[in-house]
Design a protein around this motif. Structure first.
Motif, PDB file in Angstrom:
ATOM      1  N   GLY A   6      -5.954   7.803  -8.241  1.00  0.00           N
ATOM      2  CA  GLY A   6      -5.467   9.060  -7.651  1.00  0.00           C
ATOM      3  C   GLY A   6      -5.548  10.212  -8.637  1.00  0.00           C
ATOM      4  O   GLY A   6      -6.594  10.485  -9.231  1.00  0.00           O
ATOM      5  N   GLY A   7      -4.411  10.879  -8.871  1.00  0.00           N
ATOM      6  CA  GLY A   7      -4.382  12.010  -9.807  1.00  0.00           C
ATOM      7  C   GLY A   7      -4.323  11.586 -11.263  1.00  0.00           C
ATOM      8  O   GLY A   7      -4.320  12.439 -12.149  1.00  0.00           O
ATOM      9  N   GLY A   8      -4.212  10.287 -11.527  1.00  0.00           N
ATOM     10  CA  GLY A   8      -4.247   9.798 -12.909  1.00  0.00           C
ATOM     11  C   GLY A   8      -2.894   9.778 -13.609  1.00  0.00           C
ATOM     12  O   GLY A   8      -2.829   9.561 -14.822  1.00  0.00           O
ATOM     13  N   GLY A   9      -1.803   9.981 -12.879  1.00  0.00           N
ATOM     14  CA  GLY A   9      -0.474   9.997 -13.504  1.00  0.00           C
ATOM     15  C   GLY A   9      -0.094   8.643 -14.095  1.00  0.00           C
ATOM     16  O   GLY A   9       0.285   8.540 -15.268  1.00  0.00           O
ATOM     17  N   HIS A  10      -0.207   7.583 -13.283  1.00  0.00           N
ATOM     18  CA  HIS A  10       0.121   6.248 -13.811  1.00  0.00           C
ATOM     19  C   HIS A  10      -0.866   5.840 -14.891  1.00  0.00           C
ATOM     20  O   HIS A  10      -0.495   5.238 -15.894  1.00  0.00           O
ATOM     21  N   ALA A  11      -2.141   6.181 -14.660  1.00  0.00           N
ATOM     22  CA  ALA A  11      -3.171   5.803 -15.634  1.00  0.00           C
ATOM     23  C   ALA A  11      -2.840   6.401 -17.000  1.00  0.00           C
ATOM     24  O   ALA A  11      -2.911   5.716 -18.028  1.00  0.00           O
ATOM     25  N   CYS A  27      -9.939   2.500 -10.572  1.00  0.00           N
ATOM     26  CA  CYS A  27     -10.804   2.842  -9.442  1.00  0.00           C
ATOM     27  C   CYS A  27     -10.023   3.596  -8.385  1.00  0.00           C
ATOM     28  O   CYS A  27      -8.787   3.586  -8.365  1.00  0.00           O
ATOM     29  N   ASP A  28     -10.736   4.278  -7.538  1.00  0.00           N
ATOM     30  CA  ASP A  28     -10.177   4.931  -6.359  1.00  0.00           C
ATOM     31  C   ASP A  28     -11.315   5.045  -5.352  1.00  0.00           C
ATOM     32  O   ASP A  28     -12.480   5.152  -5.741  1.00  0.00           O
ATOM     33  N   ARG A  29     -10.952   5.026  -4.065  1.00  0.00           N
ATOM     34  CA  ARG A  29     -11.995   5.164  -3.037  1.00  0.00           C
ATOM     35  C   ARG A  29     -12.456   6.606  -2.928  1.00  0.00           C
ATOM     36  O   ARG A  29     -13.491   6.882  -2.349  1.00  0.00           O
ATOM     37  N   ASP A  30     -11.626   7.503  -3.434  1.00  0.00           N
ATOM     38  CA  ASP A  30     -11.853   8.922  -3.231  1.00  0.00           C
ATOM     39  C   ASP A  30     -12.589   9.521  -4.427  1.00  0.00           C
ATOM     40  O   ASP A  30     -12.021   9.618  -5.519  1.00  0.00           O
ATOM     41  N   ALA A  53     -14.450   2.978  -6.095  1.00  0.00           N
ATOM     42  CA  ALA A  53     -14.521   1.677  -5.422  1.00  0.00           C
ATOM     43  C   ALA A  53     -13.232   1.419  -4.662  1.00  0.00           C
ATOM     44  O   ALA A  53     -12.196   2.024  -4.930  1.00  0.00           O
ATOM     45  N   ASN A  54     -13.333   0.497  -3.713  1.00  0.00           N
ATOM     46  CA  ASN A  54     -12.149  -0.029  -3.026  1.00  0.00           C
ATOM     47  C   ASN A  54     -11.584  -1.137  -3.923  1.00  0.00           C
ATOM     48  O   ASN A  54     -12.341  -1.991  -4.396  1.00  0.00           O
ATOM     49  N   PHE A  55     -10.275  -1.148  -4.141  1.00  0.00           N
ATOM     50  CA  PHE A  55      -9.715  -2.184  -5.021  1.00  0.00           C
ATOM     51  C   PHE A  55      -9.896  -3.590  -4.447  1.00  0.00           C
ATOM     52  O   PHE A  55      -9.729  -4.578  -5.150  1.00  0.00           O
ATOM     53  N   ALA A  56     -10.239  -3.660  -3.165  1.00  0.00           N
ATOM     54  CA  ALA A  56     -10.476  -4.977  -2.572  1.00  0.00           C
ATOM     55  C   ALA A  56     -11.819  -5.566  -3.019  1.00  0.00           C
ATOM     56  O   ALA A  56     -12.082  -6.745  -2.813  1.00  0.00           O
ATOM     57  N   LEU A  72      -1.210  -1.326  -7.967  1.00  0.00           N
ATOM     58  CA  LEU A  72      -1.691  -0.734  -6.712  1.00  0.00           C
ATOM     59  C   LEU A  72      -0.596   0.204  -6.208  1.00  0.00           C
ATOM     60  O   LEU A  72       0.512  -0.261  -5.894  1.00  0.00           O
ATOM     61  N   ASP A  73      -0.884   1.489  -6.201  1.00  0.00           N
ATOM     62  CA  ASP A  73       0.073   2.512  -5.748  1.00  0.00           C
ATOM     63  C   ASP A  73      -0.515   3.038  -4.444  1.00  0.00           C
ATOM     64  O   ASP A  73      -1.387   3.901  -4.458  1.00  0.00           O
ATOM     65  N   LEU A  74      -0.050   2.466  -3.328  1.00  0.00           N
ATOM     66  CA  LEU A  74      -0.794   2.598  -2.063  1.00  0.00           C
ATOM     67  C   LEU A  74      -0.640   3.962  -1.393  1.00  0.00           C
ATOM     68  O   LEU A  74       0.178   4.777  -1.802  1.00  0.00           O
ATOM     69  N   GLY A  75      -1.410   4.135  -0.344  1.00  0.00           N
ATOM     70  CA  GLY A  75      -1.281   5.334   0.479  1.00  0.00           C
ATOM     71  C   GLY A  75      -2.124   6.489  -0.017  1.00  0.00           C
ATOM     72  O   GLY A  75      -3.144   6.295  -0.655  1.00  0.00           O
ATOM     73  N   VAL A  76      -1.646   7.709   0.306  1.00  0.00           N
ATOM     74  CA  VAL A  76      -2.413   8.899  -0.060  1.00  0.00           C
ATOM     75  C   VAL A  76      -1.794   9.575  -1.277  1.00  0.00           C
ATOM     76  O   VAL A  76      -0.619   9.412  -1.556  1.00  0.00           O
ATOM     77  N   PRO A  79      -2.718  15.431  -3.929  1.00  0.00           N
ATOM     78  CA  PRO A  79      -3.852  16.337  -3.643  1.00  0.00           C
ATOM     79  C   PRO A  79      -4.479  16.062  -2.274  1.00  0.00           C
ATOM     80  O   PRO A  79      -4.856  16.998  -1.558  1.00  0.00           O
ATOM     81  N   GLN A  80      -4.571  14.789  -1.885  1.00  0.00           N
ATOM     82  CA  GLN A  80      -5.157  14.505  -0.558  1.00  0.00           C
ATOM     83  C   GLN A  80      -4.310  15.178   0.527  1.00  0.00           C
ATOM     84  O   GLN A  80      -4.832  15.775   1.460  1.00  0.00           O
ATOM     85  N   LEU A  81      -2.982  15.079   0.405  1.00  0.00           N
ATOM     86  CA  LEU A  81      -2.102  15.696   1.400  1.00  0.00           C
ATOM     87  C   LEU A  81      -2.177  17.225   1.345  1.00  0.00           C
ATOM     88  O   LEU A  81      -2.068  17.881   2.373  1.00  0.00           O
TER      89      LEU A  81
HETATM   90  C1  SAM Z   1      -0.361   7.317  -4.084  1.00  0.00           C
HETATM   91  S1  SAM Z   1      -1.960   7.731  -4.628  1.00  0.00           S
HETATM   92  C2  SAM Z   1      -2.025   7.156  -6.266  1.00  0.00           C
HETATM   93  C3  SAM Z   1      -1.467   8.119  -7.260  1.00  0.00           C
HETATM   94  C4  SAM Z   1      -1.681   7.677  -8.690  1.00  0.00           C
HETATM   95  N1  SAM Z   1      -0.990   6.428  -8.975  1.00  0.00           N
HETATM   96  C5  SAM Z   1      -1.235   8.749  -9.683  1.00  0.00           C
HETATM   97  O1  SAM Z   1      -0.483   8.426 -10.608  1.00  0.00           O
HETATM   98  O2  SAM Z   1      -1.657   9.899  -9.526  1.00  0.00           O
HETATM   99  C6  SAM Z   1      -2.960   6.575  -3.800  1.00  0.00           C
HETATM  100  C7  SAM Z   1      -4.435   6.649  -4.142  1.00  0.00           C
HETATM  101  O3  SAM Z   1      -4.992   5.382  -3.802  1.00  0.00           O
HETATM  102  C8  SAM Z   1      -6.258   5.551  -3.251  1.00  0.00           C
HETATM  103  N2  SAM Z   1      -6.500   4.348  -2.451  1.00  0.00           N
HETATM  104  C9  SAM Z   1      -5.837   3.933  -1.349  1.00  0.00           C
HETATM  105  N3  SAM Z   1      -6.324   2.765  -0.922  1.00  0.00           N
HETATM  106  C10 SAM Z   1      -7.297   2.398  -1.799  1.00  0.00           C
HETATM  107  C11 SAM Z   1      -8.175   1.273  -1.906  1.00  0.00           C
HETATM  108  N4  SAM Z   1      -8.152   0.275  -1.013  1.00  0.00           N
HETATM  109  N5  SAM Z   1      -9.026   1.204  -2.959  1.00  0.00           N
HETATM  110  C12 SAM Z   1      -9.066   2.209  -3.882  1.00  0.00           C
HETATM  111  N6  SAM Z   1      -8.279   3.311  -3.807  1.00  0.00           N
HETATM  112  C13 SAM Z   1      -7.406   3.411  -2.781  1.00  0.00           C
HETATM  113  C14 SAM Z   1      -6.180   6.858  -2.490  1.00  0.00           C
HETATM  114  O4  SAM Z   1      -7.464   7.430  -2.338  1.00  0.00           O
HETATM  115  C15 SAM Z   1      -5.246   7.679  -3.382  1.00  0.00           C
HETATM  116  O5  SAM Z   1      -5.995   8.456  -4.281  1.00  0.00           O
END
Ligand code: SAM
Length: 283
Positions: A6-11, A27-30, A53-56, A72-76, A79-81
């Motif tokens: 996502g935005g890289g906060g946890h990373a 990785c991120d799908r976006d 990539a998709n984490f799956a 895995l920090d799920l959802g959106v 920035p996407q919102l």
């Molecule tokens: C809640 S945000 C993560 C925020 C991130 N932890 C941070 O510190 O900024 C969720 C992110 O997970 C990504 N995402 C959701 N499902 C995914 C999947 N199956 N594979 C990879 N990325 C995924 C979304 O595109 C989104 O950018």
């Protein structure tokens, strides 16, 4: 491994905490999120590898039993919102898109305009836990017969007419938008596959941490952990002690209950209010 950079906060926090030698795969799908994260995390470039990539689908990239931790920090992401053109938010007007991976073909507009009333009802009920699922699906069907629904505000306004807003309760469009987003991105399918893959790439003693934002996905994580933590498999269709076969558990729960944000965190970041963190350790 950060499966949802996502935005890289946890990373950034993981890279700081694991300095000077810790390495992070992310990785991120976006693709847009990943680009922004790459800029934010530039100072850690030598210890960081990012991929869209998709984490799956990690196994082709991340070796078995190679990681100390998977997050895995799920959802959106925020920035996407906040970008109306991504179509995730009913608060702002944008196209009915909701794709995390913008190379994907299926959008929310395709579902809203082309899925059958029965299919929409099922999605709203199963993925959104929406009590008025059938009524909303029928009203969408009436509206789309006149003209294709194309924008987020148009859909949100239609939902508000069917379910008028009451006080400060959840916005009436919340559950439908959640359901559409989850269906467009096959979020439950990715989560189920992703949990199994995370266990494969973890070293014994490594930890899997999953943050969910609503009960539908939290139930999947909890059921997965409970099943992997069991010391038996059932030998038949019913679970009775006589038919149980002993097996070695694959994980242990690090805390039995989900961890929730403290009031101070919610005050500082209201979007964290529904977050639930579950952590399991590979045996
Ligand atoms: C809640 S945000 C993560 C925020 C991130 N932890 C941070 O510190 O900024 C969720 C992110 O997970 C990504 N995402 C959701 N499902 C995914 C999947 N199956 N594979 C990879 N990325 C995924 C979304 O595109 C989104 O950018």
């Amino acid at each position: 491994m950060d499966g949802t950079v996502g935005g890289g906060g946890h990373a950034a926090a993981i890279l700081q905490a694991s300095a000077p030698t810790g390495r992070l795969l992310g990785c991120d799908r976006d693709g847009a999120a990943l680009e922004a994260a790459g800029r934010r995390l530039a100072e850690y470039a030598g210890r960081l590898e990012l991929r869209q990539a998709n984490f799956a689908d990690l196994t082709g990239w991340v070796g078995p039993e190679s990681c100390d931790g998977v997050l895995l920090d799920l959802g959106v992401s925020s920035p996407q919102l906040d970008w109306p053109e991504r179509g995730f938010s009913f608060q702002q007007d944008g196209p009915l898109d909701m794709r995390m991976d913008q190379q994907q073909l299926l959008t929310a507009a395709d579902l809203v305009n082309d899925a059958s009333v029965l299919e929409l009802t099922r999605l709203f009920r199963e993925l959104g836990e929406e009590p008025a699922a059938a009524r909303l699906a029928r009203r969408i069907d009436e509206a789309r017969r006149l003209a294709r629904l194309v924008s987020t505000r148009e859909l949100a306004a239609l939902i508000e007419r069917v379910k008028p807003r009451r006080g400060r309760r959840l916005h009436p469009a919340t559950r439908v938008f959640q359901a559409l987003r989850m269906a467009v991105n096959d979020e439950l399918g990715s989560l189920r596959r992703g949990l199994a893959v995370a266990l494969e790439v973890l070293k014994p003693g490594g930890r899997l941490a999953v943050i969910t934002f609503h009960s539908v996905e939290d139930r999947v994580v909890k059921a997965f952990g409970n099943e992997q933590a069991r010391d038996y498999v059932t030998g038949g269709a019913v679970d009775v002690p006589e038919l149980r076969q002993p097996v070695a558990p694959r994980v242990r729960w690090v805390s039995r209950k989900a961890i929730q944000p403290a009031p101070a965190e919610v005050a500082a970041n209201p979007r964290a209010r529904s977050a639930q963190l579950r952590v399991m350790e590979k045996c």
